[in-house]
Design a protein around this motif. Sequence first.
Motif, PDB file in Angstrom:
ATOM      1  N   UNK A  50     109.802  40.092 -28.848  1.00 53.75           N
ATOM      2  CA  UNK A  50     109.790  40.849 -30.105  1.00 53.75           C
ATOM      3  C   UNK A  50     110.782  40.258 -31.093  1.00 53.75           C
ATOM      4  N   UNK A  51     111.957  39.921 -30.608  1.00 51.45           N
ATOM      5  CA  UNK A  51     112.973  39.337 -31.486  1.00 51.45           C
ATOM      6  C   UNK A  51     112.494  38.006 -32.058  1.00 51.45           C
ATOM      7  N   UNK A  52     111.886  37.182 -31.227  1.00 47.56           N
ATOM      8  CA  UNK A  52     111.397  35.888 -31.695  1.00 47.56           C
ATOM      9  C   UNK A  52     110.230  36.053 -32.672  1.00 47.56           C
ATOM     10  N   UNK A  53     109.334  36.998 -32.399  1.00 46.38           N
ATOM     11  CA  UNK A  53     108.217  37.248 -33.318  1.00 46.38           C
ATOM     12  C   UNK A  53     108.736  37.697 -34.692  1.00 46.38           C
ATOM     13  N   UNK A 112     103.977  45.600 -28.878  1.00 44.18           N
ATOM     14  CA  UNK A 112     103.496  46.728 -29.677  1.00 44.18           C
ATOM     15  C   UNK A 112     103.304  47.966 -28.815  1.00 44.18           C
ATOM     16  N   UNK A 113     102.798  47.790 -27.613  1.00 45.50           N
ATOM     17  CA  UNK A 113     102.584  48.931 -26.727  1.00 45.50           C
ATOM     18  C   UNK A 113     103.907  49.605 -26.367  1.00 45.50           C
ATOM     19  N   UNK A 114     104.887  48.823 -25.981  1.00 42.67           N
ATOM     20  CA  UNK A 114     106.178  49.403 -25.604  1.00 42.67           C
ATOM     21  C   UNK A 114     106.815  50.138 -26.774  1.00 42.67           C
ATOM     22  N   UNK A 115     106.783  49.540 -27.965  1.00 45.62           N
ATOM     23  CA  UNK A 115     107.354  50.183 -29.136  1.00 45.62           C
ATOM     24  C   UNK A 115     106.656  51.478 -29.500  1.00 45.62           C
ATOM     25  N   UNK A 118     108.067  55.340 -29.388  1.00 50.38           N
ATOM     26  CA  UNK A 118     108.004  56.202 -30.572  1.00 50.38           C
ATOM     27  C   UNK A 118     107.404  57.564 -30.233  1.00 50.38           C
ATOM     28  N   UNK A 119     106.351  57.563 -29.439  1.00 48.39           N
ATOM     29  CA  UNK A 119     105.720  58.828 -29.038  1.00 48.39           C
ATOM     30  C   UNK A 119     106.667  59.687 -28.207  1.00 48.39           C
ATOM     31  N   UNK A 120     107.365  59.078 -27.269  1.00 49.84           N
ATOM     32  CA  UNK A 120     108.298  59.826 -26.421  1.00 49.84           C
ATOM     33  C   UNK A 120     109.409  60.437 -27.269  1.00 49.84           C
ATOM     34  N   UNK A 121     109.996  59.649 -28.157  1.00 50.09           N
ATOM     35  CA  UNK A 121     111.081  60.135 -29.006  1.00 50.09           C
ATOM     36  C   UNK A 121     110.583  61.254 -29.927  1.00 50.09           C
ATOM     37  N   UNK A 122     109.396  61.109 -30.486  1.00 46.72           N
ATOM     38  CA  UNK A 122     108.840  62.134 -31.378  1.00 46.72           C
ATOM     39  C   UNK A 122     108.588  63.442 -30.622  1.00 46.72           C
ATOM     40  N   UNK A 123     107.983  63.358 -29.446  1.00 48.65           N
ATOM     41  CA  UNK A 123     107.723  64.580 -28.666  1.00 48.65           C
ATOM     42  C   UNK A 123     109.025  65.275 -28.280  1.00 48.65           C
ATOM     43  N   UNK A 124     110.022  64.515 -27.874  1.00 46.37           N
ATOM     44  CA  UNK A 124     111.325  65.111 -27.523  1.00 46.37           C
ATOM     45  C   UNK A 124     111.946  65.803 -28.732  1.00 46.37           C
ATOM     46  N   UNK A 125     111.863  65.150 -29.879  1.00 43.70           N
ATOM     47  CA  UNK A 125     112.444  65.731 -31.095  1.00 43.70           C
ATOM     48  C   UNK A 125     111.767  67.047 -31.449  1.00 43.70           C
ATOM     49  N   UNK A 126     110.450  67.101 -31.328  1.00 42.00           N
ATOM     50  CA  UNK A 126     109.717  68.324 -31.654  1.00 42.00           C
ATOM     51  C   UNK A 126     109.996  69.434 -30.646  1.00 42.00           C
ATOM     52  N   UNK A 127     110.202  69.067 -29.391  1.00 38.02           N
ATOM     53  CA  UNK A 127     110.524  70.075 -28.371  1.00 38.02           C
ATOM     54  C   UNK A 127     111.892  70.707 -28.615  1.00 38.02           C
ATOM     55  N   UNK A 128     112.822  69.941 -29.175  1.00 42.60           N
ATOM     56  CA  UNK A 128     114.202  70.411 -29.360  1.00 42.60           C
ATOM     57  C   UNK A 128     114.411  71.218 -30.633  1.00 42.60           C
ATOM     58  N   UNK A 178     110.441  45.696 -32.136  1.00 40.14           N
ATOM     59  CA  UNK A 178     109.098  46.091 -31.712  1.00 40.14           C
ATOM     60  C   UNK A 178     108.330  46.728 -32.870  1.00 40.14           C
ATOM     61  N   UNK A 179     109.026  47.499 -33.693  1.00 36.17           N
ATOM     62  CA  UNK A 179     108.343  48.171 -34.799  1.00 36.17           C
ATOM     63  C   UNK A 179     108.028  47.233 -35.947  1.00 36.17           C
ATOM     64  N   UNK A 180     108.904  46.302 -36.209  1.00 39.45           N
ATOM     65  CA  UNK A 180     108.601  45.300 -37.236  1.00 39.45           C
ATOM     66  C   UNK A 180     107.381  44.498 -36.800  1.00 39.45           C
ATOM     67  N   UNK A 181     107.332  44.134 -35.530  1.00 44.45           N
ATOM     68  CA  UNK A 181     106.168  43.403 -35.012  1.00 44.45           C
ATOM     69  C   UNK A 181     104.909  44.265 -35.157  1.00 44.45           C
ATOM     70  N   UNK A 182     104.979  45.526 -34.779  1.00 47.21           N
ATOM     71  CA  UNK A 182     103.810  46.404 -34.894  1.00 47.21           C
ATOM     72  C   UNK A 182     103.354  46.543 -36.344  1.00 47.21           C
ATOM     73  N   UNK A 183     104.306  46.671 -37.257  1.00 49.34           N
ATOM     74  CA  UNK A 183     103.957  46.830 -38.669  1.00 49.34           C
ATOM     75  C   UNK A 183     103.343  45.576 -39.275  1.00 49.34           C
TER      76      UNK A 183
END
Length: 189
Positions: A15-18, A57-60, A64-74, A100-105
């Motif tokens: 990801x860093x190299x990409x 892209x998959x890992x990123x 993101x989904x895990x962090x978003x779900x945790x944030x909404x639960x809290x 990872x997100x820059x690569x995905x974008x």
Amino acid sequence: MNASPRRKELTRQAAQLFVQEGFDRTTVRMLAQEMGIKSGSLFHHFRDKQEILAAVIEEGTQNALVIAHRALEKCDNSPGARFHAMARAHLETLHADRNAHVVALYEWRRLDVEARDHLSHLRDAYEALWQQVIDEALEAGLIHGDRFLVARFVMGALNWTVRWYDPQGPRTPDELADELLAMIRHGSA
């Protein structure tokens, strides 16, 4: 996909190299050199460069989904709190796992059709979560506007922070999320 610790580390390095070189200019030799392995050894972990891009892209996106779900639960269940939590989570994800997100974008279009089909469900799930939070804010009168445009403007503004925001700078992700909500808030709702 294989989730071994070594593969995850190789994915982060890729990801860093990409980000530095761009997907098209990054060669298998460059990836192997960055990872400290021989070019042939790279294929022990990945089928080809496309699979490496898909893994980044998959890992990123999963993170993101895990962090978003945790944030909404809290957070509490009010539309404002949920919007703030999603904006804060998005900023946290973008800056905790920036490469990872820059690569995905910027490199999503480089995925082959098979990888795009495989990863679309993750991207769609994340966008659907955002759309739900935006719909709640619209229904509550917290924000107003065309739901499609609101979603695109919000995501565009948040995604663009990878270009200018300094996580070590004077503003926190919470403050940025507050500011975003304040800018789009409708009336005193």
